[in-house]
Design a protein around this motif. Structure first.
Motif, PDB file in Angstrom:
ATOM      1  N   TYR A 105       0.830  -1.219   0.000  1.00  0.00           N
ATOM      2  CA  TYR A 105       0.000   0.000   0.000  1.00  0.00           C
ATOM      3  C   TYR A 105       0.861   1.263   0.000  1.00  0.00           C
ATOM      4  O   TYR A 105       0.745   2.113  -0.892  1.00  0.00           O
ATOM      5  CB  TYR A 105      -0.930  -0.001   1.221  1.00  0.00           C
ATOM      6  N   LEU A 106       1.730   1.392   1.001  1.00  0.00           N
ATOM      7  CA  LEU A 106       2.596   2.571   1.092  1.00  0.00           C
ATOM      8  C   LEU A 106       3.570   2.622  -0.076  1.00  0.00           C
ATOM      9  O   LEU A 106       3.852   3.697  -0.615  1.00  0.00           O
ATOM     10  CB  LEU A 106       3.357   2.561   2.425  1.00  0.00           C
ATOM     11  N   LYS A 107       4.044   1.474  -0.478  1.00  0.00           N
ATOM     12  CA  LYS A 107       4.977   1.390  -1.600  1.00  0.00           C
ATOM     13  C   LYS A 107       4.341   1.944  -2.883  1.00  0.00           C
ATOM     14  O   LYS A 107       4.975   2.658  -3.655  1.00  0.00           O
ATOM     15  CB  LYS A 107       5.397  -0.061  -1.806  1.00  0.00           C
ATOM     16  N   ASN A 108       3.066   1.625  -3.089  1.00  0.00           N
ATOM     17  CA  ASN A 108       2.346   2.121  -4.265  1.00  0.00           C
ATOM     18  C   ASN A 108       2.162   3.633  -4.208  1.00  0.00           C
ATOM     19  O   ASN A 108       2.274   4.321  -5.231  1.00  0.00           O
ATOM     20  CB  ASN A 108       0.975   1.436  -4.378  1.00  0.00           C
ATOM     21  N   VAL A 109       1.867   4.135  -3.002  1.00  0.00           N
ATOM     22  CA  VAL A 109       1.715   5.586  -2.822  1.00  0.00           C
ATOM     23  C   VAL A 109       3.027   6.291  -3.160  1.00  0.00           C
ATOM     24  O   VAL A 109       3.048   7.300  -3.879  1.00  0.00           O
ATOM     25  CB  VAL A 109       1.283   5.919  -1.372  1.00  0.00           C
ATOM     26  N   ILE A 110       4.127   5.753  -2.646  1.00  0.00           N
ATOM     27  CA  ILE A 110       5.453   6.329  -2.902  1.00  0.00           C
ATOM     28  C   ILE A 110       5.795   6.258  -4.385  1.00  0.00           C
ATOM     29  O   ILE A 110       6.326   7.215  -4.957  1.00  0.00           O
ATOM     30  CB  ILE A 110       6.518   5.607  -2.054  1.00  0.00           C
ATOM     31  N   ASN A 111       5.473   5.153  -5.002  1.00  0.00           N
ATOM     32  CA  ASN A 111       5.731   4.979  -6.440  1.00  0.00           C
ATOM     33  C   ASN A 111       5.027   6.061  -7.260  1.00  0.00           C
ATOM     34  O   ASN A 111       5.628   6.682  -8.143  1.00  0.00           O
ATOM     35  CB  ASN A 111       5.262   3.588  -6.875  1.00  0.00           C
ATOM     36  N   ILE A 112       3.754   6.298  -6.957  1.00  0.00           N
ATOM     37  CA  ILE A 112       2.980   7.328  -7.675  1.00  0.00           C
ATOM     38  C   ILE A 112       3.583   8.705  -7.445  1.00  0.00           C
ATOM     39  O   ILE A 112       3.740   9.491  -8.387  1.00  0.00           O
ATOM     40  CB  ILE A 112       1.498   7.293  -7.241  1.00  0.00           C
ATOM     41  N   ASP A 113       3.935   9.013  -6.190  1.00  0.00           N
ATOM     42  CA  ASP A 113       4.509  10.328  -5.864  1.00  0.00           C
ATOM     43  C   ASP A 113       5.843  10.556  -6.577  1.00  0.00           C
ATOM     44  O   ASP A 113       6.115  11.656  -7.085  1.00  0.00           O
ATOM     45  CB  ASP A 113       4.703  10.471  -4.355  1.00  0.00           C
ATOM     46  N   LEU A 114       6.671   9.520  -6.621  1.00  0.00           N
ATOM     47  CA  LEU A 114       7.976   9.637  -7.286  1.00  0.00           C
ATOM     48  C   LEU A 114       7.807   9.835  -8.788  1.00  0.00           C
ATOM     49  O   LEU A 114       8.502  10.651  -9.397  1.00  0.00           O
ATOM     50  CB  LEU A 114       8.824   8.396  -7.011  1.00  0.00           C
ATOM     51  N   LYS A 115       6.879   9.079  -9.381  1.00  0.00           N
ATOM     52  CA  LYS A 115       6.632   9.214 -10.818  1.00  0.00           C
ATOM     53  C   LYS A 115       6.078  10.598 -11.139  1.00  0.00           C
ATOM     54  O   LYS A 115       6.466  11.206 -12.143  1.00  0.00           O
ATOM     55  CB  LYS A 115       5.643   8.137 -11.296  1.00  0.00           C
ATOM     56  N   TRP A 116       5.200  11.091 -10.278  1.00  0.00           N
ATOM     57  CA  TRP A 116       4.616  12.420 -10.491  1.00  0.00           C
ATOM     58  C   TRP A 116       5.691  13.506 -10.412  1.00  0.00           C
ATOM     59  O   TRP A 116       5.743  14.403 -11.264  1.00  0.00           O
ATOM     60  CB  TRP A 116       3.522  12.672  -9.462  1.00  0.00           C
ATOM     61  N   SER A 117       6.558  13.418  -9.412  1.00  0.00           N
ATOM     62  CA  SER A 117       7.657  14.389  -9.266  1.00  0.00           C
ATOM     63  C   SER A 117       8.569  14.363 -10.488  1.00  0.00           C
ATOM     64  O   SER A 117       9.012  15.417 -10.971  1.00  0.00           O
ATOM     65  CB  SER A 117       8.473  14.083  -8.013  1.00  0.00           C
ATOM     66  N   LYS A 118       8.827  13.167 -10.979  1.00  0.00           N
ATOM     67  CA  LYS A 118       9.688  13.009 -12.159  1.00  0.00           C
ATOM     68  C   LYS A 118       9.031  13.624 -13.395  1.00  0.00           C
ATOM     69  O   LYS A 118       9.692  14.308 -14.190  1.00  0.00           O
ATOM     70  CB  LYS A 118       9.962  11.523 -12.394  1.00  0.00           C
ATOM     71  N   LEU A 119       7.728  13.395 -13.535  1.00  0.00           N
ATOM     72  CA  LEU A 119       6.990  13.961 -14.676  1.00  0.00           C
ATOM     73  C   LEU A 119       7.015  15.484 -14.648  1.00  0.00           C
ATOM     74  O   LEU A 119       7.284  16.127 -15.666  1.00  0.00           O
ATOM     75  CB  LEU A 119       5.540  13.466 -14.655  1.00  0.00           C
ATOM     76  N   ILE A 120       6.748  16.067 -13.481  1.00  0.00           N
ATOM     77  CA  ILE A 120       6.712  17.534 -13.344  1.00  0.00           C
ATOM     78  C   ILE A 120       8.090  18.124 -13.641  1.00  0.00           C
ATOM     79  O   ILE A 120       8.215  19.131 -14.344  1.00  0.00           O
ATOM     80  CB  ILE A 120       6.241  17.941 -11.926  1.00  0.00           C
ATOM     81  N   ARG A 121       9.137  17.491 -13.124  1.00  0.00           N
ATOM     82  CA  ARG A 121      10.497  17.985 -13.388  1.00  0.00           C
ATOM     83  C   ARG A 121      10.823  17.921 -14.874  1.00  0.00           C
ATOM     84  O   ARG A 121      11.408  18.856 -15.433  1.00  0.00           O
ATOM     85  CB  ARG A 121      11.529  17.187 -12.581  1.00  0.00           C
ATOM     86  N   GLN A 122      10.447  16.834 -15.534  1.00  0.00           N
ATOM     87  CA  GLN A 122      10.702  16.687 -16.971  1.00  0.00           C
ATOM     88  C   GLN A 122       9.970  17.759 -17.776  1.00  0.00           C
ATOM     89  O   GLN A 122      10.513  18.321 -18.724  1.00  0.00           O
ATOM     90  CB  GLN A 122      10.248  15.297 -17.453  1.00  0.00           C
ATOM     91  N   MET A 123       8.747  18.051 -17.371  1.00  0.00           N
ATOM     92  CA  MET A 123       7.911  19.004 -18.117  1.00  0.00           C
ATOM     93  C   MET A 123       8.315  20.457 -17.892  1.00  0.00           C
ATOM     94  O   MET A 123       8.191  21.282 -18.789  1.00  0.00           O
ATOM     95  CB  MET A 123       6.437  18.827 -17.727  1.00  0.00           C
ATOM     96  N   TYR A 124       8.785  20.762 -16.663  1.00  0.00           N
ATOM     97  CA  TYR A 124       9.008  22.167 -16.307  1.00  0.00           C
ATOM     98  C   TYR A 124      10.466  22.508 -15.982  1.00  0.00           C
ATOM     99  O   TYR A 124      10.751  23.587 -15.470  1.00  0.00           O
ATOM    100  CB  TYR A 124       8.108  22.540 -15.117  1.00  0.00           C
ATOM    101  N   GLU A 125      11.370  21.596 -16.295  1.00  0.00           N
ATOM    102  CA  GLU A 125      12.794  21.800 -16.018  1.00  0.00           C
ATOM    103  C   GLU A 125      13.303  23.129 -16.571  1.00  0.00           C
ATOM    104  O   GLU A 125      14.061  23.862 -15.909  1.00  0.00           O
ATOM    105  CB  GLU A 125      13.605  20.643 -16.631  1.00  0.00           C
ATOM    106  N   SER A 126      12.894  23.451 -17.792  1.00  0.00           N
ATOM    107  CA  SER A 126      13.396  24.662 -18.460  1.00  0.00           C
ATOM    108  C   SER A 126      12.838  25.948 -17.849  1.00  0.00           C
ATOM    109  O   SER A 126      13.300  27.049 -18.167  1.00  0.00           O
ATOM    110  CB  SER A 126      13.043  24.617 -19.950  1.00  0.00           C
ATOM    111  N   ARG A 127      11.857  25.813 -16.953  1.00  0.00           N
ATOM    112  CA  ARG A 127      11.228  27.015 -16.373  1.00  0.00           C
ATOM    113  C   ARG A 127      11.609  27.211 -14.896  1.00  0.00           C
ATOM    114  O   ARG A 127      10.993  28.007 -14.198  1.00  0.00           O
ATOM    115  CB  ARG A 127       9.704  26.907 -16.517  1.00  0.00           C
TER     116      ARG A 127
END
Length: 204
Positions: free
Chosen positions: A124-146
């Motif tokens: 359960y917690l592992k899945n929550v962490i997985n989603i949070d890490l993937k989301w952080s990675k996505l946001i960084r990839q999308m907005y790195e240049s800003r």
């Protein structure tokens, strides 16, 4: 005992059991092809109570709504990161899980005991962490240049601290990271709201 009576009793027991399951599994929200059930909400409430050492004891409707909104956000993040095929390594998930449990002073044994007691899946917690890490990675990839940090403000803060030259460089890097994280949090909130508009969210 009459066979008909025995059959009736068995049928009644199974009927009540089925109704109880339906109640706990009542669908509260649908997000396109995904759902959030009453069982999901209860799991999250129990989990929050556990990690907060039972300090979160509210059972009010407002608290329940906050939990539902939190689960909606998590579901949207999961859908979005899957759509963009964002992935994180198992090692990164395990390291984050280990650090998190250490921070909140909960051992793996305590966590597993909680899962068993509350009949919650062990990842359960592992899945929550997985989603949070993937989301952080996505946001960084999308907005790195800003992630443009105002260095003038950073230098002002350094001057106010009056540190030595070696400390200044470390302090400057720390301040830049802090400011970048603030920007990332801002972009994450904006992107989440945009993402919500892409999916049909229905409260049932």
């Amino acid at each position: 005992m009459n066979k008909k009576i025995i059959f009736f009793l068995i049928f009644t027991i199974f009927t009540f059991a089925a109704k109880a399951t339906q109640l706990s599994n009542k669908v509260l929200v649908s997000i396109d092809n995904s759902i959030i059930t009453e069982l999901d909400v209860n799991k999250e409430i129990n989990f929050l109570k556990f990690i907060n050492k039972d300090q979160t004891t509210s059972t009010s409707e407002l608290f329940k709504k906050e939990i539902i909104n939190s689960l909606i956000d998590r579901k949207i993040k999961d859908i979005e990161t899957n759509y963009y095929k964002v992935d994180v390594s198992e090692k990164e998930i395990e390291n984050t899980l280990y650090n998190y449990l250490e921070k909140i002073k909960i051992t793996s044994e305590m966590l597993n005991s909680f899962y068993n007691k509350n009949e919650i899946e062990k990842d359960y917690l592992k899945n929550v962490i997985n989603i949070d890490l993937k989301w952080s990675k996505l946001i960084r990839q999308m907005y790195e240049s800003r992630l443009n940090v105002n260095l003038t403000e950073v230098n002002k803060q350094i001057e106010q601290e009056k540190r030595n030259i070696e400390d200044n460089e470390k302090f400057k890097n720390q301040l830049i990271i802090i400011e970048q994280n603030k920007l990332l949090n801002k972009f994450a909130a904006i992107h989440l709201e945009k993402s919500k508009k892409k999916y049909l969210i229905k409260f049932l």
